[in-house]
Design a protein around this motif. Structure first.
Motif, short mmCIF file in Angstrom:
data_model
loop_
_atom_site.label_atom_id
_atom_site.label_comp_id
_atom_site.label_asym_id
_atom_site.label_seq_id
_atom_site.Cartn_x
_atom_site.Cartn_y
_atom_site.Cartn_z
N SER A 184 29.67 38.48 46.93
CA SER A 184 29.25 37.85 45.70
C SER A 184 30.38 37.77 44.61
O SER A 184 30.76 38.93 44.32
CB SER A 184 27.73 38.05 45.38
N ILE A 185 30.51 36.91 43.98
CA ILE A 185 31.38 37.12 42.72
C ILE A 185 30.49 36.70 41.50
O ILE A 185 31.01 36.41 40.31
CB ILE A 185 32.45 35.79 42.89
N ARG A 186 29.20 36.82 41.38
CA ARG A 186 28.37 36.64 40.56
C ARG A 186 28.19 37.70 39.19
O ARG A 186 29.31 38.67 39.53
CB ARG A 186 26.73 36.60 40.87
N LYS A 187 27.72 37.62 38.33
CA LYS A 187 27.93 38.47 37.10
C LYS A 187 28.12 40.03 37.57
O LYS A 187 27.22 40.57 38.51
CB LYS A 187 26.81 38.26 36.26
N GLY A 188 28.91 40.95 37.09
CA GLY A 188 29.03 42.23 37.29
C GLY A 188 29.90 42.65 38.39
O GLY A 188 30.17 43.91 38.95
N ARG A 189 30.46 41.62 39.09
CA ARG A 189 31.36 41.92 40.21
C ARG A 189 33.04 41.68 40.02
O ARG A 189 33.75 42.05 40.94
CB ARG A 189 31.08 41.07 41.45
N GLY A 190 33.34 41.63 38.60
CA GLY A 190 34.60 41.68 38.32
C GLY A 190 35.43 40.47 38.72
O GLY A 190 36.71 40.42 38.58
N PHE A 191 34.94 39.41 38.69
CA PHE A 191 35.51 37.93 39.29
C PHE A 191 36.38 37.53 38.33
O PHE A 191 37.69 37.30 38.53
CB PHE A 191 34.66 37.05 39.50
N ASN A 192 36.18 37.74 36.87
CA ASN A 192 37.08 37.26 35.87
C ASN A 192 38.12 38.18 35.74
O ASN A 192 39.40 37.80 35.27
CB ASN A 192 36.31 37.12 34.77
N THR A 193 38.17 39.49 35.98
CA THR A 193 39.14 40.40 35.88
C THR A 193 40.05 40.13 37.22
O THR A 193 41.48 40.42 36.79
CB THR A 193 38.58 41.85 36.18
N ILE A 194 39.61 39.77 38.13
CA ILE A 194 40.76 39.54 39.46
C ILE A 194 41.39 38.16 39.06
O ILE A 194 42.51 38.17 39.26
CB ILE A 194 39.74 39.43 40.54
N ILE A 195 40.62 37.08 38.57
CA ILE A 195 41.24 35.79 38.38
C ILE A 195 42.45 35.98 37.19
O ILE A 195 43.32 35.31 37.25
CB ILE A 195 40.20 34.99 37.80
N ASN A 196 42.06 36.78 36.22
CA ASN A 196 43.15 37.13 34.90
C ASN A 196 44.38 37.95 35.68
O ASN A 196 45.39 37.64 35.27
CB ASN A 196 42.44 37.90 33.97
N ALA A 197 44.19 38.53 36.68
CA ALA A 197 45.24 39.53 37.20
C ALA A 197 45.99 38.50 38.19
O ALA A 197 47.31 38.33 38.16
CB ALA A 197 44.91 40.59 38.17
N ALA A 198 45.43 37.71 38.80
CA ALA A 198 45.95 36.60 39.68
C ALA A 198 46.78 35.71 38.95
O ALA A 198 48.14 35.26 39.36
CB ALA A 198 44.99 35.80 40.63
N LYS A 199 46.45 35.35 37.55
CA LYS A 199 47.30 34.26 37.04
C LYS A 199 48.71 34.75 36.60
O LYS A 199 49.66 34.11 36.71
CB LYS A 199 46.75 34.27 35.30
N ASP A 200 48.64 36.14 36.49
CA ASP A 200 50.20 36.68 36.42
C ASP A 200 50.86 37.48 37.46
O ASP A 200 52.03 38.20 37.41
CB ASP A 200 49.91 38.05 35.35
N MET A 201 50.29 37.16 38.70
CA MET A 201 50.86 37.87 40.00
C MET A 201 50.86 36.61 41.07
O MET A 201 50.32 36.63 42.20
CB MET A 201 49.97 38.94 40.28
N LYS A 202 51.62 35.58 40.57
CA LYS A 202 51.99 34.44 41.68
C LYS A 202 52.37 34.93 42.89
O LYS A 202 52.26 34.20 43.92
CB LYS A 202 52.66 33.34 40.92
N GLU A 203 53.04 36.20 42.95
CA GLU A 203 53.74 36.60 44.25
C GLU A 203 52.54 37.30 45.26
O GLU A 203 52.87 37.58 46.58
CB GLU A 203 54.77 37.47 44.15
N PHE A 204 51.41 37.08 44.82
CA PHE A 204 50.38 37.90 45.94
C PHE A 204 49.33 36.73 45.86
O PHE A 204 49.18 35.93 44.97
CB PHE A 204 49.58 39.01 45.18
N LEU A 205 48.60 36.82 47.09
CA LEU A 205 47.52 35.75 47.31
C LEU A 205 45.90 36.65 47.24
O LEU A 205 45.99 37.28 47.94
CB LEU A 205 47.56 35.20 48.95
N PHE A 206 45.20 35.92 46.39
CA PHE A 206 43.92 36.53 46.13
C PHE A 206 42.90 35.70 47.23
O PHE A 206 42.72 34.46 46.85
CB PHE A 206 43.66 36.45 44.88
N VAL A 207 42.33 36.42 47.91
CA VAL A 207 41.30 35.97 48.56
C VAL A 207 40.02 36.07 48.52
O VAL A 207 39.62 37.52 48.28
CB VAL A 207 41.68 36.09 50.33
N PHE A 208 38.97 35.40 48.21
CA PHE A 208 37.54 35.72 48.02
C PHE A 208 36.76 35.04 49.27
O PHE A 208 36.98 34.00 49.52
CB PHE A 208 37.17 35.11 46.93
#
Length: 353
Positions: A184-208
């Motif tokens: 789950s990506i609901r509250k408390g799972r750090g979803f926004n933290t991962i998305i913010n990292a993904a914005k700056d790391m275009k050379e990586f693929l983030f899979v949920f």
């Protein structure tokens, strides 16, 4: 757990509360349900035709209903996650009742269970972390409590995967390192933290890999933002998860302090991550350190996308470190199989008063 009890020669029946949706799902899965959940040892499944009323005390009435059903059947031990089933069974049936607790909020039912521990010989507790055990003792539970962390089926991970084939199956980029979050990506799972990292790391693929109904709105909003290096895979059968983990380059467990179960959790995915042989990046919280440490994972400050970015880069660039924590995690997780957990609980059931 039903499968693990059966594996250990316990004649096991799973009682399932029937609803329109659950019966429909079961009907669709009936012929392949064992493979869907990756379960080897079969057990009986019985449906209880209880429809949850839309009222405040629905779990109270469910516990009462189930207890009356149990009184009409000759079960020697009752093992439940329902607090009200445990309360009514231990009082009305007077057979050994084991309640497995995953959280503590000092609710009415939990207060009653603590009071029952003073006088009721038929109720015992299994909980999923030492933190939860200590909390129960603090509030006055005065009987023996077994700590049994969650677990994993290592056989599901005993497979060789063709990375290119799996990537094609799920339409994943063939060249970028894959950073994976399961669940789950609901509250408390750090979803926004991962998305913010993904914005700056275009050379990586983030899979949920997620798909709970409560996640859909979050997923749809994120898809509208069209981050090309973020991929969502819908809910998968448990038996399919290992192949995704095994083609990943790093696995994320980014819990934050606003997760309501964080103080006591023992996440299933933590053990699956460890069993995959891939490096695990986890938020650093005391309850997670009951299993994790600096030798089997990379523990980081939560809710900080810059820290997460640095951790991912370390995992990808420092292969010696990544291999070291992956190998140690795989060694450590061998102590946490469902079969071992069942053995521990069976011994507890045989010796507890």
């Amino acid at each position: 757990m039903c499968s693990a009890f059966s594996e250990n020669d316990i004649n096991t029946t799973l009682l399932v509360t029937a609803s329109k949706d659950s019966k429909k799902n079961f009907s669709n899965l009936k012929k392949k349900i064992w493979n869907f959940y990756g379960v080897k040892n079969r057990f009986s499944i019985e449906w209880l035709n209880f429809i949850y009323p839309n009222i405040r005390f629905k779990h109270f009435f469910h516990g009462l209903f189930v207890t009356f059903y149990l009184r009409r059947n000759n079960y020697s031990i009752i093992y439940t996650r329902s607090e009200w089933v445990a309360i009514f069974s231990s009082i009305l049936i007077k057979k050994k009742t084991i309640l497995e607790l995953h959280n503590f909020k000092n609710t009415l039912s939990q207060k009653i269970i603590i009071r029952l521990s003073l006088s009721n010989a038929f109720i015992s507790l299994v909980c999923i972390s030492n933190a939860l055990k200590n909390e129960l003792i603090k509030y006055g539970f005065n009987k023996n409590i077994l700590v049994a962390h969650d677990a994993v089926d290592l056989d599901l991970f005993n497979l060789n995967v063709d990375a290119n084939q799996i990537k094609k199956k799920y339409d994943l980029n063939m060249t970028k390192p894959i950073i994976t979050h399961i669940g789950s990506i609901r509250k408390g799972r750090g979803f926004n933290t991962i998305i913010n990292a993904a914005k700056d790391m275009k050379e990586f693929l983030f899979v949920f890999v997620c798909g709970h109904s409560a996640d859909i709105e979050i997923i749809n909003k994120q898809k509208d933002k069209k981050l090309s290096n973020v991929k969502f895979i819908d809910f998968l059968a448990n038996a399919e998860i290992p192949s995704i983990l095994k083609i990943s380059d790093a696995l994320l467990m980014t819990y934050s302090s606003n997760l309501d179960t964080l103080r006591f959790t023992s996440p299933l995915k933590m053990f699956e991550y460890m069993a995959s042989g891939k490096p695990l990046i986890s938020s650093d919280y005391p309850v997670l350190r009951e299993i994790l440490n600096e030798k089997n994972s990379l523990l980081i400050e939560s809710s900080n996308s810059n820290v997460l970015q640095n951790a991912i880069i370390k995992i990808i660039d420092d292969k010696e470190f990544s291999n070291s924590i992956s190998i140690q995690a795989l060694k450590d997780v061998k102590n946490y199989t469902w079969s071992n957990r069942a053995k521990k609980i069976i011994k507890f059931m045989q010796t507890s008063n």
